[in-house]
Scaffold this motif. Structure first.
Motif, PDB file in Angstrom:
ATOM      1  N   GLU A  20      -5.036  13.311  -9.852  1.00 15.65           N
ATOM      2  CA  GLU A  20      -5.679  13.153 -10.673  1.00 15.65           C
ATOM      3  C   GLU A  20      -7.298  12.790 -10.399  1.00 15.65           C
ATOM      4  OE1 GLU A  20      -6.201   8.272 -11.553  1.00 15.65           O
ATOM      5  OE2 GLU A  20      -3.895   8.638 -11.122  1.00 15.65           O
ATOM      6  N   GLN A  21      -8.211  12.836 -11.298  1.00 14.76           N
ATOM      7  CA  GLN A  21      -9.520  12.702 -10.980  1.00 14.76           C
ATOM      8  C   GLN A  21      -9.885  11.357 -11.103  1.00 14.76           C
ATOM      9  OE1 GLN A  21     -10.434  15.710  -9.563  1.00 14.76           O
ATOM     10  NE2 GLN A  21     -12.324  15.647 -10.890  1.00 14.76           N
ATOM     11  N   HIS A  22     -10.427  10.763  -9.908  1.00 15.16           N
ATOM     12  CA  HIS A  22     -10.930   9.260  -9.950  1.00 15.16           C
ATOM     13  C   HIS A  22     -11.682   9.225  -9.030  1.00 15.16           C
ATOM     14  CE1 HIS A  22     -10.566   4.903  -8.789  1.00 15.16           C
ATOM     15  NE2 HIS A  22     -10.350   4.938 -10.168  1.00 15.16           N
ATOM     16  N   HIS A  23     -13.269   9.249  -9.505  1.00 15.68           N
ATOM     17  CA  HIS A  23     -14.098   9.190  -8.763  1.00 15.68           C
ATOM     18  C   HIS A  23     -14.870   8.192  -8.025  1.00 15.68           C
ATOM     19  CE1 HIS A  23     -14.581  13.711  -9.250  1.00 15.68           C
ATOM     20  NE2 HIS A  23     -14.579  13.771 -10.300  1.00 15.68           N
ATOM     21  N   GLY A  24     -14.322   6.968  -8.579  1.00 10.35           N
ATOM     22  CA  GLY A  24     -15.061   6.077  -8.093  1.00 10.35           C
ATOM     23  C   GLY A  24     -13.991   4.918  -7.445  1.00 10.35           C
ATOM     24  N   HIS A  25     -14.585   3.730  -7.273  1.00  7.33           N
ATOM     25  CA  HIS A  25     -13.624   2.577  -6.626  1.00  7.33           C
ATOM     26  C   HIS A  25     -13.367   1.501  -7.827  1.00  7.33           C
ATOM     27  CE1 HIS A  25     -14.456   4.418  -2.735  1.00  7.33           C
ATOM     28  NE2 HIS A  25     -15.663   4.779  -3.124  1.00  7.33           N
ATOM     29  N   ASP A  26     -12.038   0.968  -7.649  1.00 11.68           N
ATOM     30  CA  ASP A  26     -11.614  -0.159  -8.368  1.00 11.68           C
ATOM     31  C   ASP A  26     -11.544  -1.167  -7.703  1.00 11.68           C
ATOM     32  OD1 ASP A  26     -11.450   1.508 -10.525  1.00 11.68           O
ATOM     33  OD2 ASP A  26      -9.274   2.058 -10.351  1.00 11.68           O
ATOM     34  N   LEU A  27     -12.367  -2.136  -8.427  1.00 10.23           N
ATOM     35  CA  LEU A  27     -12.518  -3.806  -7.477  1.00 10.23           C
ATOM     36  C   LEU A  27     -11.838  -4.700  -8.378  1.00 10.23           C
ATOM     37  CD1 LEU A  27     -16.120  -3.169  -6.317  1.00 10.23           C
ATOM     38  CD2 LEU A  27     -14.102  -2.561  -5.172  1.00 10.23           C
ATOM     39  N   SER A  28     -10.695  -5.281  -8.008  1.00 12.59           N
ATOM     40  CA  SER A  28     -10.100  -6.361  -9.004  1.00 12.59           C
ATOM     41  C   SER A  28     -10.627  -7.740  -8.614  1.00 12.59           C
ATOM     42  CB  SER A  28      -8.619  -6.178  -8.442  1.00 12.59           C
ATOM     43  OG  SER A  28      -7.726  -7.262  -9.097  1.00 12.59           O
ATOM     44  N   ALA A  29     -11.069  -8.050  -9.905  1.00 11.42           N
ATOM     45  CA  ALA A  29     -11.611  -9.526  -9.931  1.00 11.42           C
ATOM     46  C   ALA A  29     -11.198 -10.188 -11.187  1.00 11.42           C
ATOM     47  CB  ALA A  29     -13.000  -9.398  -9.698  1.00 11.42           C
ATOM     48  N   PRO A  30     -11.192 -11.478 -11.239  1.00 10.28           N
ATOM     49  CA  PRO A  30     -10.863 -12.152 -12.612  1.00 10.28           C
ATOM     50  C   PRO A  30     -11.805 -11.650 -13.720  1.00 10.28           C
ATOM     51  CG  PRO A  30     -11.206 -13.885 -10.806  1.00 10.28           C
ATOM     52  CD  PRO A  30     -11.669 -12.635 -10.336  1.00 10.28           C
ATOM     53  N   ARG A  31     -11.236 -11.905 -14.863  1.00  7.50           N
ATOM     54  CA  ARG A  31     -11.860 -11.479 -16.064  1.00  7.50           C
ATOM     55  C   ARG A  31     -12.964 -12.641 -16.043  1.00  7.50           C
ATOM     56  NH1 ARG A  31      -9.959  -8.981 -20.043  1.00  7.50           N
ATOM     57  NH2 ARG A  31      -7.629  -9.638 -19.635  1.00  7.50           N
ATOM     58  N   GLY A  32     -14.260 -12.016 -16.610  1.00 10.51           N
ATOM     59  CA  GLY A  32     -15.404 -12.885 -16.917  1.00 10.51           C
ATOM     60  C   GLY A  32     -16.139 -13.078 -15.595  1.00 10.51           C
ATOM     61  N   GLN A  33     -15.836 -12.575 -14.486  1.00 11.86           N
ATOM     62  CA  GLN A  33     -16.472 -12.740 -12.990  1.00 11.86           C
ATOM     63  C   GLN A  33     -17.931 -11.947 -13.227  1.00 11.86           C
ATOM     64  OE1 GLN A  33     -14.738 -12.794  -9.196  1.00 11.86           O
ATOM     65  NE2 GLN A  33     -16.111 -11.513  -8.547  1.00 11.86           N
ATOM     66  N   SER A  34     -18.969 -12.323 -12.771  1.00 13.46           N
ATOM     67  CA  SER A  34     -20.409 -11.687 -12.876  1.00 13.46           C
ATOM     68  C   SER A  34     -20.252 -10.348 -11.984  1.00 13.46           C
ATOM     69  CB  SER A  34     -21.399 -12.850 -12.220  1.00 13.46           C
ATOM     70  OG  SER A  34     -21.611 -13.622 -13.232  1.00 13.46           O
ATOM     71  N   ILE A  35     -20.973  -9.638 -12.589  1.00 13.37           N
ATOM     72  CA  ILE A  35     -21.178  -8.161 -12.116  1.00 13.37           C
ATOM     73  C   ILE A  35     -22.752  -8.195 -11.775  1.00 13.37           C
ATOM     74  CG2 ILE A  35     -21.218  -5.667 -12.152  1.00 13.37           C
ATOM     75  CD1 ILE A  35     -18.831  -6.134 -14.284  1.00 13.37           C
ATOM     76  N   HIS A  36     -23.129  -7.657 -10.570  1.00 14.12           N
ATOM     77  CA  HIS A  36     -24.426  -7.561 -10.240  1.00 14.12           C
ATOM     78  C   HIS A  36     -24.847  -6.345 -10.006  1.00 14.12           C
ATOM     79  CE1 HIS A  36     -25.410 -12.188  -9.912  1.00 14.12           C
ATOM     80  NE2 HIS A  36     -24.095 -12.105  -9.977  1.00 14.12           N
ATOM     81  N   ALA A  37     -26.154  -5.862 -10.081  1.00 12.30           N
ATOM     82  CA  ALA A  37     -26.618  -4.632  -9.881  1.00 12.30           C
ATOM     83  C   ALA A  37     -26.597  -4.365  -8.359  1.00 12.30           C
ATOM     84  CB  ALA A  37     -28.087  -4.430 -10.538  1.00 12.30           C
TER      85      ALA A  37
END
Length: 132
Positions: A20-37
């Motif tokens: 399969e094509q999967h070009h990124g990285h999956d980072l598991s975290a709780p729903r609603g956790q902040s994502i920063h640039a």
């Protein structure tokens, strides 16, 4: 670069799985956790994308500093607008599962501009261990 999930995460999987094509990285975290640039830059795109099978990036953002392009996908919330300039470590959204069939996680990709422009035509993302 800075950690996009300063609240912590579990690493799920990396670039390109067999079959399969999967070009990124999956980072598991709780729903609603902040994502920063990870890096500062301009928000090139704020959109929602799923295919007829209900799979895709869901809520996503594309941010570029002019040299690199960062894609953040499956977001619950997005707190920025297209063309907005955001500094490094700015809170851009929260973790979700939009467009994902499975677990709550952040899908993130890093591309050199030249490779991003060839995406879908042989362009290759930058592996996480080599992110600038």
């Amino acid at each position: 670069f800075v950690n996009p999930l300063p609240g912590g995460y579990d690493y799920v999987r990396g670039v390109k799985l067999i079959g399969e094509q999967h070009h990124g990285h999956d980072l598991s975290a709780p729903r609603g956790q902040s994502i920063h640039a990870i890096r500062g830059g301009t928000v090139l795109k704020k959109a929602y994308q799923v295919n007829s099978k209900g799979k895709g990036w869901g809520n996503y953002l594309i941010i570029s500093d002019g040299k690199y392009v960062w894609l953040y996908a499956h977001m619950k919330d997005r707190f920025v607008a297209e063309k907005q300039v955001v500094p490094q470590n700015y809170r851009i959204g929260t973790v979700g599962d939009t467009g994902a069939k499975g677990s709550v996680h952040l899908h993130v990709e890093c591309w050199k501009i030249s490779e991003w422009n060839r995406k879908g035509k042989g362009g290759k993302p930058i592996p996480k261990q080599l992110w600038p």
